[in-house]
Motif scaffolding. Structure first.
Motif, short mmCIF file in Angstrom:
data_model
loop_
_atom_site.label_atom_id
_atom_site.label_comp_id
_atom_site.label_asym_id
_atom_site.label_seq_id
_atom_site.Cartn_x
_atom_site.Cartn_y
_atom_site.Cartn_z
N SER A 26 -31.51 -47.40 -32.30
CA SER A 26 -32.44 -48.17 -32.92
C SER A 26 -33.54 -48.83 -32.28
O SER A 26 -33.12 -49.65 -31.37
N THR A 42 -23.72 -54.06 -38.51
CA THR A 42 -25.13 -54.74 -38.13
C THR A 42 -25.03 -56.16 -38.27
O THR A 42 -25.43 -56.93 -37.40
N ILE A 44 -32.07 -52.83 -38.44
CA ILE A 44 -31.14 -52.03 -37.49
C ILE A 44 -30.23 -51.45 -38.26
O ILE A 44 -29.80 -50.17 -38.07
N TRP A 98 -34.46 -58.28 -38.34
CA TRP A 98 -33.63 -57.81 -37.35
C TRP A 98 -32.45 -56.96 -38.25
O TRP A 98 -32.44 -55.66 -37.91
N LEU A 117 -33.22 -52.55 -32.78
CA LEU A 117 -31.89 -53.46 -32.18
C LEU A 117 -32.25 -53.41 -30.58
O LEU A 117 -32.09 -54.75 -29.92
#
Length: 228
Positions: A200, A94, A189, A185, A203
């Motif tokens: 995702s 990530t 994710i 974010w 994402l």
């Protein structure tokens, strides 16, 4: 970096490099058996840990399928680096996703470098910041410190990675706007990655908000072509 994908963390902690050849960790008897085991493990993983070329596994097994192909390109190394640092490989993936999208030559306007966007002053003299293994050790060591300060809570660790570990003990209302975006974010994710999802939505939102430009540069850097 894309405008809505916050830049790299302002600080990173140095990590100690691992030992060298196959005999470097052979400290307990029987020496020959242990040395052979270590060597076989190295061969199975592919290239040595200092190599800039990912092991030729051709598989993203061990990390979620939600990540972009540029990050999945590093899957075998992410597993190795995350195990070395003691962090979840999906959390490491990530961070790589939103920091560089897997571009080992990434450079931010603030001067952060490489896959995990590490500031130059956290490298030892003579180290190459763009060597993926070196960059990962420095970045993931800092992520490990952030996790420890956050009591293992990934969301807070992401805030610490972006804005500095000192943010972890402060009210989220006091976080910089870029850190709040970064956590939005990253936490989204990561949550989808560990849920077993095949894709995702967070994402995809990140890509649409500007992350795709970062990934285009990563594809060119990695020689993966212009298209996904």
């Amino acid at each position: 970096m894309p405008p809505n994908a916050p830049p790299s963390p302002p600080a990173r902690a140095a990590a100690s490099p691992t030992g060298g050849g196959c005999l470097s960790e052979a400290l307990l008897p029987p020496l020959a058996v242990l040395a052979v085991s270590v060597c076989l493990a190295t061969l199975l993983l592919g290239a040595p840990a200092g190599s800039s070329t990912p092991p030729p596994s051709g598989s993203a097994e061990g990390i979620s399928p939600v990540f972009t192909p540029e990050v999945a390109h590093w899957a075998a190394w992410i597993r190795l680096w995350a195990a070395e640092a003691g962090v979840d490989p999906n959390l490491a993936a990530t961070v790589m996703q939103i920091e560089s999208c897997g571009d080992p030559r990434a450079r931010s306007s603030a001067g952060a470098l490489g896959l995990f966007q590490v500031m130059p002053y956290h490298f030892a003299p003579g180290e190459n910041p763009f060597d993926p293994a070196t960059n990962a050790r420095r970045g993931l060591a800092y992520l490990r410190r952030a996790l420890m300060a956050a009591g293992g809570e990934a969301r807070l660790a992401l805030a610490g990675y972006n804005g500095g570990i000192g943010l972890i003990g402060r009210s989220e209302l006091d976080w910089p706007a870029e850190t709040r975006r970064y956590v939005y974010w990253g936490s989204g994710i990561y949550a989808e990655a560990v849920s077993g999802a095949q894709e995702s939505l967070r994402l995809q939102e990140w890509l649409a908000a500007g992350g795709d430009g970062l990934c285009r540069r990563a594809r060119l850097s990695l020689g993966l072509g212009a298209n996904r």
